[in-house]
Motif scaffolding. Structure first.
Motif, mmCIF file in Angstrom:
data_model
loop_
_atom_site.group_PDB
_atom_site.id
_atom_site.type_symbol
_atom_site.label_atom_id
_atom_site.label_comp_id
_atom_site.label_asym_id
_atom_site.label_seq_id
_atom_site.Cartn_x
_atom_site.Cartn_y
_atom_site.Cartn_z
ATOM 1 N N VAL A 307 58.806 60.994 10.107
ATOM 2 C CA VAL A 307 57.402 61.326 10.311
ATOM 3 C C VAL A 307 56.897 62.323 9.270
ATOM 4 N N SER A 308 57.749 63.275 8.888
ATOM 5 C CA SER A 308 57.324 64.289 7.913
ATOM 6 C C SER A 308 58.485 64.629 6.989
ATOM 7 N N ARG A 309 58.181 64.766 5.715
ATOM 8 C CA ARG A 309 59.204 65.068 4.727
ATOM 9 C C ARG A 309 58.701 66.001 3.628
ATOM 10 N N MET A 310 57.510 66.567 3.787
ATOM 11 C CA MET A 310 57.014 67.556 2.821
ATOM 12 C C MET A 310 56.050 68.494 3.518
ATOM 13 N N LEU A 311 55.776 69.620 2.884
ATOM 14 C CA LEU A 311 54.775 70.543 3.412
ATOM 15 C C LEU A 311 54.210 71.374 2.279
ATOM 16 N N VAL A 312 53.128 72.061 2.600
ATOM 17 C CA VAL A 312 52.472 72.957 1.649
ATOM 18 C C VAL A 312 52.441 74.358 2.256
ATOM 19 N N ARG A 313 52.943 75.333 1.495
ATOM 20 C CA ARG A 313 52.753 76.735 1.853
ATOM 21 C C ARG A 313 51.402 77.163 1.281
ATOM 22 N N ALA A 314 50.512 77.584 2.136
ATOM 23 C CA ALA A 314 49.167 77.929 1.679
ATOM 24 C C ALA A 314 48.801 79.333 2.154
ATOM 25 N N ALA A 315 47.850 79.923 1.458
ATOM 26 C CA ALA A 315 47.434 81.293 1.767
ATOM 27 C C ALA A 315 45.959 81.333 2.108
ATOM 28 N N SER A 316 45.645 82.098 3.146
ATOM 29 C CA SER A 316 44.254 82.388 3.465
ATOM 30 C C SER A 316 43.833 83.661 2.745
ATOM 31 N N GLU A 317 42.573 84.022 2.882
ATOM 32 C CA GLU A 317 42.081 85.257 2.250
ATOM 33 C C GLU A 317 42.657 86.498 2.925
ATOM 34 N N ALA A 351 47.514 72.087 10.411
ATOM 35 C CA ALA A 351 47.517 73.444 9.862
ATOM 36 C C ALA A 351 48.212 74.340 10.864
ATOM 37 N N PHE A 352 49.290 75.008 10.435
ATOM 38 C CA PHE A 352 50.018 75.921 11.305
ATOM 39 C C PHE A 352 49.839 77.352 10.820
ATOM 40 N N LEU A 353 49.519 78.218 11.742
ATOM 41 C CA LEU A 353 49.341 79.641 11.487
ATOM 42 C C LEU A 353 50.722 80.293 11.501
ATOM 43 N N MET A 354 51.202 80.710 10.326
ATOM 44 C CA MET A 354 52.579 81.163 10.209
ATOM 45 C C MET A 354 52.785 82.640 10.545
ATOM 46 N N LYS A 355 51.740 83.454 10.431
ATOM 47 C CA LYS A 355 51.868 84.900 10.664
ATOM 48 C C LYS A 355 50.847 85.350 11.709
ATOM 49 N N PRO A 356 50.982 84.885 12.947
ATOM 50 C CA PRO A 356 49.984 85.216 13.970
ATOM 51 C C PRO A 356 49.996 86.699 14.330
ATOM 52 N N VAL A 357 48.821 87.192 14.694
ATOM 53 C CA VAL A 357 48.669 88.556 15.198
ATOM 54 C C VAL A 357 48.774 88.583 16.720
ATOM 55 N N SER A 358 48.320 87.521 17.367
ATOM 56 C CA SER A 358 48.336 87.454 18.836
ATOM 57 C C SER A 358 49.757 87.583 19.375
ATOM 58 N N ARG A 359 49.875 88.190 20.554
ATOM 59 C CA ARG A 359 51.173 88.366 21.195
ATOM 60 C C ARG A 359 51.102 87.951 22.658
ATOM 61 N N GLY A 360 52.141 87.238 23.089
ATOM 62 C CA GLY A 360 52.267 86.832 24.482
ATOM 63 C C GLY A 360 53.432 87.541 25.135
ATOM 64 N N HIS A 361 53.990 86.925 26.179
ATOM 65 C CA HIS A 361 55.096 87.574 26.877
ATOM 66 C C HIS A 361 55.948 86.558 27.629
ATOM 67 N N VAL A 362 57.146 86.980 27.967
ATOM 68 C CA VAL A 362 58.062 86.263 28.859
ATOM 69 C C VAL A 362 58.382 87.194 30.015
ATOM 70 N N ARG A 363 58.202 86.710 31.234
ATOM 71 C CA ARG A 363 58.490 87.513 32.421
ATOM 72 C C ARG A 363 59.223 86.664 33.454
ATOM 73 N N LEU A 388 42.139 83.137 14.624
ATOM 74 C CA LEU A 388 41.161 82.051 14.529
ATOM 75 C C LEU A 388 40.645 81.910 13.105
ATOM 76 N N ALA A 389 40.399 83.031 12.431
ATOM 77 C CA ALA A 389 39.872 82.984 11.065
ATOM 78 C C ALA A 389 40.883 82.359 10.109
ATOM 79 N N VAL A 390 42.154 82.732 10.238
ATOM 80 C CA VAL A 390 43.181 82.168 9.352
ATOM 81 C C VAL A 390 43.365 80.681 9.635
ATOM 82 N N LEU A 391 43.351 80.309 10.907
ATOM 83 C CA LEU A 391 43.502 78.898 11.244
ATOM 84 C C LEU A 391 42.343 78.082 10.689
ATOM 85 N N ALA A 417 37.445 69.800 11.966
ATOM 86 C CA ALA A 417 38.138 70.698 12.885
ATOM 87 C C ALA A 417 37.786 72.163 12.626
ATOM 88 N N HIS A 418 37.583 72.528 11.362
ATOM 89 C CA HIS A 418 37.309 73.942 11.089
ATOM 90 C C HIS A 418 35.950 74.372 11.618
#
Length: 496
Positions: A307-317, A351-363, A388-391, A417-418
């Protein structure tokens, strides 16, 4: 299924037989004078790959049989089998950016720097037998995506090594469609034959017995019976969801949450189960042309459709210079969820957000080890809206890449989508399946920290955590290779 009887005591008990656990058991048992026990809740299908079920060995699919929960939310999927996620993931291995190591070094010291981890990265690459995607495994879609990425000005880079933004092929722990998981690589017949290594499959870790600030034993359910394993050192390697669960059931965690579940607090560590970070993404579907469908069908008939065999590393502002905070992932093949008529396929770019700021939890929901935990990924919820802005920046780049792929697929109806509302993006968000952070490392004075830079749990001598849960931030990468390298490094700290 392999079954070995436990002995009365060990030098080291490793609780969790996933990617990190396999590394730790193999490396620590290299010393013939150290007795090591590896405990895995799921099945152990033995030392010979040919004895394992075909569904686990097939690298063309994402098997969902040996998991903790079937038919559940996608972000909850986690392996329950010796070898862990390396048995159920896409067999992809990529590496992160310099910014990742700067974050980790601030939390854990110089052993987490890029230079210090490099020999462990190389050691993991060699032991897993990682290789670059060969040309014959490229579909017409993947080949076109490589050409399109170059045409858009992206630089070709080595995805499995430290580097820069760009496009390329990942490293694979698979050859000719056969997956080489961490159990095959690290617990091969030679390793299994060591008299000082015990592997317990089908052994559910309940909790640790902690009294007076020390671990007195690990309570395990084996063949329906409760067994207590004792050791000088206990190493948790039960994963980002499992390791905090064991700590919480053992009375190590936020005191108020423990009290809610009727558990006596042995160590008030508020960071246990907090700081959950995963990589959210949005898939942008495209309509394959008849020519692409025919090409994919021919590839599938030949047994070579991936299904997938390549990707692009991309940067937002928002990204630091020289780093990246996005993965653009073109895919084409059978749908991940649901089905299509024969000869028809799903195509698109995520598009995958690789460095998210949001944090969840496990309880915990209860003190019962069989009760699935509460897992809240909290995707795209940071108050400032940076995720949201980076995505959105990533989805604009997805539109550019999709435009370059128009000869093979065309946009489906609907707004780009954007341009979706915040609520619309949250409705469509999925996951890359790379959770980290729930036993995060940091200095003892940091109330959010659970372990130090060697994985030692603050305030509990003889107890360590050595898996993805110790990473305070997720790397800008698929996490398998980083976890392999981290486990190699942490094993070295235990061998000294």
């Amino acid at each position: 299924m392999t079954r070995t009887s436990p002995r009365s005591g060990y030098d080291v008990v490793v609780l969790g037989g996933g990617v990190a656990g396999c590394v730790l058991a193999a490396r620590l048992s290299e010393d013939p004078d150290r007795a090591v026990c590896l405990v895995e809740a799921g099945p152990d299908y033995g030392p010979r790959p040919e004895d394992w079920p075909e569904r686990i060995r097939d690298a063309r699919a994402l098997p969902r049989d040996d998991v903790w929960e079937r038919h559940t939310a996608s972000h909850r999927i986690r392996a329950r089998v010796l070898g862990g996620s390396s048995c159920v993931n896409g067999a992809w291995n990529t590496w992160g950016s310099h910014a990742d190591h700067e974050e980790w070094t601030r939390a854990g010291g110089e052993r987490w720097s890029a230079a210090a981890l490099e020999p462990y990265r190389l050691r993991a690459v060699a032991r897993m037998g990682l290789r670059t995607v060969p040309d014959r495994e490229l579909s017409a879609w993947a080949s076109a995506a490589l050409t399109a990425a170059a045409g858009l000005g992206h630089e070709e880079v080595d995805m499995g090594a430290p580097g820069r933004p760009g496009y390329g092929r990942p490293l694979l722990n698979a050859v000719d469609g056969l997956r080489r998981n961490a159990a095959f690589a690290y617990l091969d017949p030679a390793t299994r034959s060591r008299p000082n290594l015990t592997v317990l499959g089908g052994a559910l870790v309940d909790r640790l017995s902690v009294r007076g600030g020390l671990v007195r034993g690990a309570h395990v359910v084996l063949d329906g019976e409760r067994v207590t394993l004792t050791a000088d050192t206990y190493v948790l390697a039960s994963g980002t969801f499992g390791s905090p669960g064991v700590l919480l059931r053992s009375g190590i965690g936020p005191a108020a949450h423990l009290a809610e579940n009727g558990i006596r607090c042995e160590a008030d560590l508020p960071g246990v189960g907090a700081n959950l970070s995963d990589q959210p993404g949005v898939f942008v579907p495209l309509a394959p042309t008849d020519a692409l469908n025919r090409s994919l069908a021919a590839k599938e008939a030949a047994g070579e459709l991936y299904v997938s065999r390549m990707l692009v590393r991309a940067a937002s502002e928002h990204c630091p210079p020289g780093a990246w905070d996005l993965h653009l992932l073109p895919t084409a093949g059978p749908p991940l969820f649901g089905g299509l008529p024969p000869g028809r396929y799903e195509a698109g770019v995520s598009a995958f957000l690789m460095k998210p700021v949001s944090r969840g939890h496990v309880r915990l929901r209860s003190a019962d080890p069989l009760e699935p935990p509460e897992i809240v990924p909290a995707f795209l919820t940071d108050p400032a809206g940076r995720d949201l802005a980076v995505l959105r920046a990533g989805l604009r780049q997805v539109e550019e890449l999709a435009s370059a792929l128009r000869p093979l697929a065309t946009p489906t109806d609907g707004p780009p989508a954007h341009g979706l509302s915040d609520a619309g993006l949250r409705e469509r968000v999925g996951t890359y399946w790379h959770p980290v952070g729930t036993c995060a490392m940091g200095p003892a004075q940091d109330p959010r920290a659970v372990v130090d830079g060697q994985g030692a749990v603050h305030g509990i001598p003889g107890l360590r955590v050595a898996d993805a849960s110790v990473l305070p931030t997720v790397p800008a990468a698929n996490t398998q290779l980083p976890v392999l390298a981290v486990a190699e490094m942490l094993a070295d700290t235990l061998r000294r």
